[in-house]
Design an enzyme around this catalytic site. Structure first.
Site, mmCIF file in Angstrom:
data_model
loop_
_atom_site.group_PDB
_atom_site.id
_atom_site.type_symbol
_atom_site.label_atom_id
_atom_site.label_comp_id
_atom_site.label_asym_id
_atom_site.label_seq_id
_atom_site.Cartn_x
_atom_site.Cartn_y
_atom_site.Cartn_z
ATOM 1 N N SER A 222 0.860 -1.182 0.000
ATOM 2 C CA SER A 222 0.000 0.000 0.000
ATOM 3 C C SER A 222 0.894 1.229 0.000
ATOM 4 O O SER A 222 2.115 1.115 -0.034
ATOM 5 C CB SER A 222 -0.927 -0.006 1.211
ATOM 6 O OG SER A 222 -0.155 0.033 2.374
ATOM 7 N N GLU B 288 1.496 10.929 -10.714
ATOM 8 C CA GLU B 288 0.331 10.397 -11.432
ATOM 9 C C GLU B 288 -0.929 10.681 -10.624
ATOM 10 O O GLU B 288 -0.866 10.741 -9.399
ATOM 11 C CB GLU B 288 0.462 8.875 -11.588
ATOM 12 C CG GLU B 288 1.692 8.427 -12.325
ATOM 13 C CD GLU B 288 1.937 6.920 -12.185
ATOM 14 O OE1 GLU B 288 1.084 6.222 -11.589
ATOM 15 O OE2 GLU B 288 2.983 6.464 -12.655
ATOM 16 N N LYS C 124 -4.022 9.810 -8.523
ATOM 17 C CA LYS C 124 -4.368 8.614 -7.751
ATOM 18 C C LYS C 124 -5.833 8.313 -7.994
ATOM 19 O O LYS C 124 -6.702 9.044 -7.546
ATOM 20 C CB LYS C 124 -4.118 8.831 -6.265
ATOM 21 C CG LYS C 124 -4.367 7.571 -5.451
ATOM 22 C CD LYS C 124 -3.980 7.774 -3.999
ATOM 23 C CE LYS C 124 -4.020 6.469 -3.222
ATOM 24 N NZ LYS C 124 -5.331 5.831 -3.205
ATOM 25 N N ASP D 264 -9.398 6.557 -7.787
ATOM 26 C CA ASP D 264 -10.145 5.935 -6.706
ATOM 27 C C ASP D 264 -10.933 4.758 -7.265
ATOM 28 O O ASP D 264 -12.123 4.864 -7.535
ATOM 29 C CB ASP D 264 -11.070 6.969 -6.071
ATOM 30 C CG ASP D 264 -11.415 6.585 -4.648
ATOM 31 O OD1 ASP D 264 -10.857 5.586 -4.155
ATOM 32 O OD2 ASP D 264 -12.239 7.279 -4.036
ATOM 33 N N ARG E 198 -6.422 -7.121 -5.251
ATOM 34 C CA ARG E 198 -5.314 -6.969 -4.323
ATOM 35 C C ARG E 198 -5.524 -7.776 -3.040
ATOM 36 O O ARG E 198 -4.567 -8.288 -2.462
ATOM 37 C CB ARG E 198 -5.160 -5.486 -3.979
ATOM 38 C CG ARG E 198 -4.139 -5.200 -2.936
ATOM 39 C CD ARG E 198 -3.723 -3.746 -3.011
ATOM 40 N NE ARG E 198 -3.011 -3.336 -1.831
ATOM 41 C CZ ARG E 198 -3.592 -2.839 -0.755
ATOM 42 N NH1 ARG E 198 -4.895 -2.716 -0.712
ATOM 43 N NH2 ARG E 198 -2.872 -2.457 0.270
ATOM 44 N N TYR F 36 -0.118 1.016 -14.042
ATOM 45 C CA TYR F 36 0.965 1.909 -13.634
ATOM 46 C C TYR F 36 2.062 1.243 -12.812
ATOM 47 O O TYR F 36 2.948 1.924 -12.311
ATOM 48 C CB TYR F 36 0.383 3.072 -12.827
ATOM 49 C CG TYR F 36 -0.579 2.606 -11.746
ATOM 50 C CD1 TYR F 36 -0.117 1.917 -10.642
ATOM 51 C CD2 TYR F 36 -1.941 2.840 -11.861
ATOM 52 C CE1 TYR F 36 -0.984 1.464 -9.670
ATOM 53 C CE2 TYR F 36 -2.824 2.399 -10.899
ATOM 54 C CZ TYR F 36 -2.336 1.703 -9.807
ATOM 55 O OH TYR F 36 -3.200 1.244 -8.865
ATOM 56 N N LYS G 163 6.150 9.200 -7.224
ATOM 57 C CA LYS G 163 7.010 8.017 -7.197
ATOM 58 C C LYS G 163 8.424 8.389 -7.626
ATOM 59 O O LYS G 163 8.592 9.163 -8.573
ATOM 60 C CB LYS G 163 6.490 6.962 -8.175
ATOM 61 C CG LYS G 163 5.048 6.580 -7.982
ATOM 62 C CD LYS G 163 4.573 5.653 -9.099
ATOM 63 C CE LYS G 163 3.098 5.324 -8.860
ATOM 64 N NZ LYS G 163 2.551 4.447 -9.889
ATOM 65 N N LYS H 210 -2.743 13.200 -0.744
ATOM 66 C CA LYS H 210 -4.198 13.113 -0.885
ATOM 67 C C LYS H 210 -4.869 14.480 -1.047
ATOM 68 O O LYS H 210 -4.452 15.463 -0.438
ATOM 69 C CB LYS H 210 -4.810 12.412 0.356
ATOM 70 C CG LYS H 210 -4.327 10.992 0.567
ATOM 71 C CD LYS H 210 -4.941 9.999 -0.391
ATOM 72 C CE LYS H 210 -6.364 9.649 -0.040
ATOM 73 N NZ LYS H 210 -6.472 8.593 0.978
ATOM 74 N N CYS I 83 -46.513 27.235 7.076
ATOM 75 C CA CYS I 83 -45.182 27.817 6.879
ATOM 76 C C CYS I 83 -44.507 28.018 8.236
ATOM 77 O O CYS I 83 -45.100 28.611 9.133
ATOM 78 C CB CYS I 83 -45.303 29.156 6.150
ATOM 79 S SG CYS I 83 -43.753 30.076 6.113
ATOM 80 N N CYS J 66 -44.298 32.146 8.843
ATOM 81 C CA CYS J 66 -45.456 33.023 9.028
ATOM 82 C C CYS J 66 -46.716 32.254 9.432
ATOM 83 O O CYS J 66 -47.732 32.873 9.745
ATOM 84 C CB CYS J 66 -45.726 33.813 7.745
ATOM 85 S SG CYS J 66 -46.367 32.783 6.407
ATOM 86 N N CYS K 125 -45.066 28.218 0.454
ATOM 87 C CA CYS K 125 -45.859 29.073 1.324
ATOM 88 C C CYS K 125 -46.580 30.055 0.407
ATOM 89 O O CYS K 125 -45.965 30.705 -0.423
ATOM 90 C CB CYS K 125 -44.947 29.823 2.298
ATOM 91 S SG CYS K 125 -45.769 31.210 3.096
ATOM 92 N N CYS L 193 -45.048 36.855 3.627
ATOM 93 C CA CYS L 193 -44.316 36.032 4.601
ATOM 94 C C CYS L 193 -42.919 36.636 4.788
ATOM 95 O O CYS L 193 -42.217 36.886 3.808
ATOM 96 C CB CYS L 193 -44.208 34.608 4.072
ATOM 97 S SG CYS L 193 -43.056 33.580 4.988
HETATM 98 S S1 IVH Z 1 1.297 2.852 -7.136
HETATM 99 C C1 IVH Z 1 3.514 0.184 -4.059
HETATM 100 N N1 IVH Z 1 -0.101 4.486 -8.605
HETATM 101 O O1 IVH Z 1 -3.573 3.436 -4.384
HETATM 102 C C2 IVH Z 1 2.505 1.138 -4.537
HETATM 103 N N2 IVH Z 1 -1.230 3.319 -6.873
HETATM 104 O O2 IVH Z 1 -3.018 3.387 -1.503
HETATM 105 C C3 IVH Z 1 1.890 0.682 -5.792
HETATM 106 N N3 IVH Z 1 -3.623 3.791 -6.743
HETATM 107 O O3 IVH Z 1 -3.224 -0.007 -3.927
HETATM 108 C C4 IVH Z 1 0.759 1.535 -6.143
HETATM 109 N N4 IVH Z 1 -3.701 5.202 -8.429
HETATM 110 O O4 IVH Z 1 -4.903 0.835 -5.662
HETATM 111 C C5 IVH Z 1 -0.133 3.635 -7.576
HETATM 112 N N5 IVH Z 1 -1.222 5.956 -10.017
HETATM 113 C C6 IVH Z 1 -1.238 5.099 -8.993
HETATM 114 C C7 IVH Z 1 -2.410 4.791 -8.293
HETATM 115 C C8 IVH Z 1 -2.369 3.903 -7.216
HETATM 116 C C9 IVH Z 1 -4.397 4.585 -7.483
HETATM 117 C C10 IVH Z 1 -4.095 2.985 -5.607
HETATM 118 C C11 IVH Z 1 -3.698 1.547 -5.691
HETATM 119 C C12 IVH Z 1 -2.952 1.247 -4.441
HETATM 120 C C13 IVH Z 1 -3.446 2.321 -3.555
HETATM 121 C C14 IVH Z 1 -2.464 2.570 -2.457
#
Ligand code: IVH
Length: 670
Positions: free
Chosen positions: A85, A116, A118, A120, A139, A230, A294, A318, A412, A415, A430, A435
């Site tokens: 993670s 990159e 992130k 969701d 995962r 990625y 990264k 975040k 109301c 009023c 109303c 009013c």
């Molecule tokens: S890199 C060792 N790149 O975020 C880390 N993760 O909180 C490898 N995620 O499990 C993950 N966009 O599901 C990476 N551009 C991105 C990402 C990304 C979303 C998610 C992924 C990971 C989680 C970690």
């Protein structure tokens, strides 16, 4: 054990129990009870306590593993290399701290970062043996995931066989990425589910997870899932040395790669990218909850290693959460200037996207019923972009039995006048024109920036003026005296004087502003401008018949009726007279009523070569004609430029005369 240490231990155990419960709801049942932000808070508190008191760390703590066990229905798959993670950070300071640590560990050198979005969604791993997809898995807990190969194969973006690289395929390649659902697709899916009476998904991530974890791949296939890749697991028969190289190779092999990545040579550049993306967040077709930064170079990554199951070489920076959970303390009813009654949830204050929210709209009674929101409920609130916060859903699982259902009042709340809900409408109103709530809202609207623009006439002041009986109608504003104003709370002589000056200045407002300021239902700024230009004075507008109004290209039956109703009211006519009496009677510059094109409406589609749209419009208007913005039977001529749009098809369907640019020029005598 000393008392305070015992208390720490108790808190740690409490947090673990809580987190375990939420892990189960989130990972196994796909049905989170709390928002990510709230979960993150619990998790961070636990992490911090364990860091401070390492003697209490136990192997079964939620911090000591990556996720929760997989659900039982799918075959388990062990990841050859664990799917780690990411560490999170929530501020520039924290991010810079991470950058400093990275540089220190690299002997003082500044690494190149790849940033990159992130996404969701939910992360997956695909195994390709000799170029063919053999296993696809979720995962899971990072070590063991679920075999969802058959479902992943239904996602069209995922290659079943790799495109050849230099004519051959690597012996073994494990590719990692994110499966997600676009926001628009999510909304469509929920609309369909609502029509069928099926339970709704709370957000796109849940919809993606629920779709991928279907035992029947036929269902997954019908869900609009997408993916971006990625990251790498094992790789044999291919050498990849950096993230940049990886992204390029993944694209070449046929994987979808998010194009919004950026190479950054300093932490400042990475921070700038974060802000850029945060600003564009609402426009993105998918939900992004931050930026992943990264280290680019894989040999540097190796040197950095990992701690507590997250790599040191990457961090998730975040975005502020757009959703949060909180409690509904009460549901009150707000009365607007048109008399509309809006239920509003009074919330235990909670931070959403960096702003403290303590009220959220529930729109109308039907929405309260549909979302089943009760007083005392835990709810998810959302604040995206500039929109007012709204209650997304209630969390019935967290009910105690003490919650109370909300009922729209039949009187109301301000009023005491009767409330009606016209058949076929969702809004309660109303009916009482005087009013106080309606008056206050009407005055606020009148004074607002795009209307009369009376600076200093804020909400609190309007409340006082109406509550003290100093202002009963809009025109009363213009009879206020300095003494009256200075007698109010929190207003000094200086601001009283300023306000009087502002009021005086506002008497010169344009006709369009005045029409907008009156607050006629359905008449926004644009329509106000159209009306000002067409009628030239408020008296002319007041005299306009329904037929005349509905004959104007931009004005449909609903707006026309609303304008007629407004001026039919004795009170409103009196207001116009009173405003005139204090000197508010603006005139618009009127285009000539006579002219070769009088009474003719034109519409333009496509690019003109000899003039701009603006020039063409002015030309038509100078000859007494009108320019419409949409096709309807009221349009007499459609002028067709280069690359015309769908307006041309519609015009043809309605049998409207079309003109080429040349023919148009001839007609206007150019
Ligand atoms: S890199 C060792 N790149 O975020 C880390 N993760 O909180 C490898 N995620 O499990 C993950 N966009 O599901 C990476 N551009 C991105 C990402 C990304 C979303 C998610 C992924 C990971 C989680 C970690």
């Amino acid at each position: 054990m000393p008392e305070d240490l015992a208390a720490v231990k108790r808190r740690i155990e409490e947090l673990r129990a809580e987190i375990r419960k939420h892990d189960h709801y989130y990972y196994v049942l796909n049905q989170p009870l709390i928002s990510d932000a709230e979960y993150d808070r619990l998790f961070r508190e636990l992490q911090e306590l364990e860091e401070k008191y390492p003697q209490f760390v136990t192997p079964d703590s939620p911090t000591q593993r990556v996720g929760a066990p997989p659900a039982e229905e799918f075959r388990p798959v062990r990841h050859a290399i664990p799917m780690l993670s990411l560490q999170n950070c929530f501020s520039e300071e924290e991010f810079l701290e991470w950058d400093r640590r990275v540089r220190r560990l690299l002997g003082g050198r500044q690494p190149v970062y790849i940033c990159e979005p992130k996404l969701d969604g939910l992360s997956v791993e695909l195994v390709y043996e000799n170029g063919v997809l053999t296993v696809g898995s979720t995962r899971g807990d990072g070590y063991v995931g679920e075999d969802v190969t058959r479902n992943l194969r239904t996602i069209r973006q995922i290659p079943l066989r790799l495109l050849p690289l230099n004519g051959k395929a690597p012996r073994l390649l494990e590719v990692r990425g994110e499966v997600y659902m676009e926001k628009e697709a999510f909304r469509r899916l929920n609309r369909e589910r609502e029509e069928k009476g099926e339970p709704l998904f709370a957000n796109p991530r849940n919809a993606a997870a629920g779709s991928l974890r279907q035992l029947d791949p036929g269902i997954t296939a019908r869900r609009p899932l997408k993916a971006f890749f990625y990251a790498l697991g094992r790789a044999e028969g291919i050498t990849i040395r950096s993230q940049e190289e990886l992204l390029a190779i993944l694209s070449k092999l046929g994987f979808p790669v998010n194009p919004l990545w950026k190479r950054c040579e300093s932490p400042e550049e990475a921070i700038a990218f974060y802000h850029e993306l945060l600003e564009r967040r609402d426009e993105l077709p998918y939900e992004a909850d931050g930026v992943v930064v990264k280290v680019n170079d894989f040999s540097q990554r190796e040197a950095l290693g990992e701690v507590s199951r997250a790599p040191r070489w990457a961090i998730a920076f975040k975005f502020p959460a757009e959703e949060a959970t909180t409690r509904v303390l009460d549901i009150v009813v707000q009365v607007g200037r048109t008399g509309a009654l809006t239920p509003v949830a009074i919330l235990e204050p909670v931070e959403v996207s960096g702003v403290t929210v303590s009220r959220a709209t529930l729109h109308n009674e039907d929405e309260v019923k549909r979302k089943d929101v009760r007083i005392g409920d835990w709810v998810v609130v959302r604040r995206a972009g500039e929109v007012i916060p709204e209650v997304v859903k209630s969390i019935p699982e967290r009910r105690t039995g003490k919650e109370r259902e909300f009922r729209m009042p039949d009187r109301c709340p301000v009023c005491g006048g009767p409330v009606v809900r016209p058949p076929g409408e969702v809004i309660h109103r109303c009916e009482n024109l005087s009013c106080p709530a309606r008056i206050k809202e009407a005055i606020r609207h009148f004074a607002s920036r795009r209307a009369a623009d009376i600076e200093g006439l804020g909400e609190k002041l309007v409340d006082q003026l109406v509550d003290k009986g100093l202002v009963r109608r809009i025109s009363d504003l213009y009879h206020l005296t300095k003494q009256q104003l200075a007698s109010l709370e929190r207003i000094g002589e200086k601001s009283a004087q300023n306000l009087l000056e502002q009021l005086e200045r506002s008497k010169g407002m344009s006709l369009a502003r005045l029409i907008y300021a009156l607050g006629i239902r359905y008449v926004g700024e644009h329509i106000a401008e159209v009306l000002a230009e067409r009628f030239g004075s408020i008296d002319e507008l007041a005299r306009a018949s329904y037929e005349e109004l509905v004959g104007i290209p931009e004005i449909g039956p609903r707006i026309a009726q609303s304008i007629v109703d407004f001026f039919a009211s004795q009170g409103n006519r009196r207001l116009i007279e009173e405003l005139k009496a204090v000197g508010i009677d603006p005139r618009a510059q009127r285009p000539p009523e006579k002219g070769p094109l009088a009474g003719k409406a034109f519409l333009f589609t496509g690019r003109l070569s000899g003039m701009t749209r603006q020039e063409a419009k002015r030309l038509v208007e100078s000859l007494g004609g009108k320019v419409a913005s949409s096709v309807s039977r009221k349009v007499d001529y459609v002028v067709v430029g280069e690359d015309p749009g769908s307006k041309l098809d519609r015009a043809r369907a309605l049998g409207i005369t079309t003109l080429s640019e040349e023919e148009f020029k001839e007609l206007v005598g150019r």
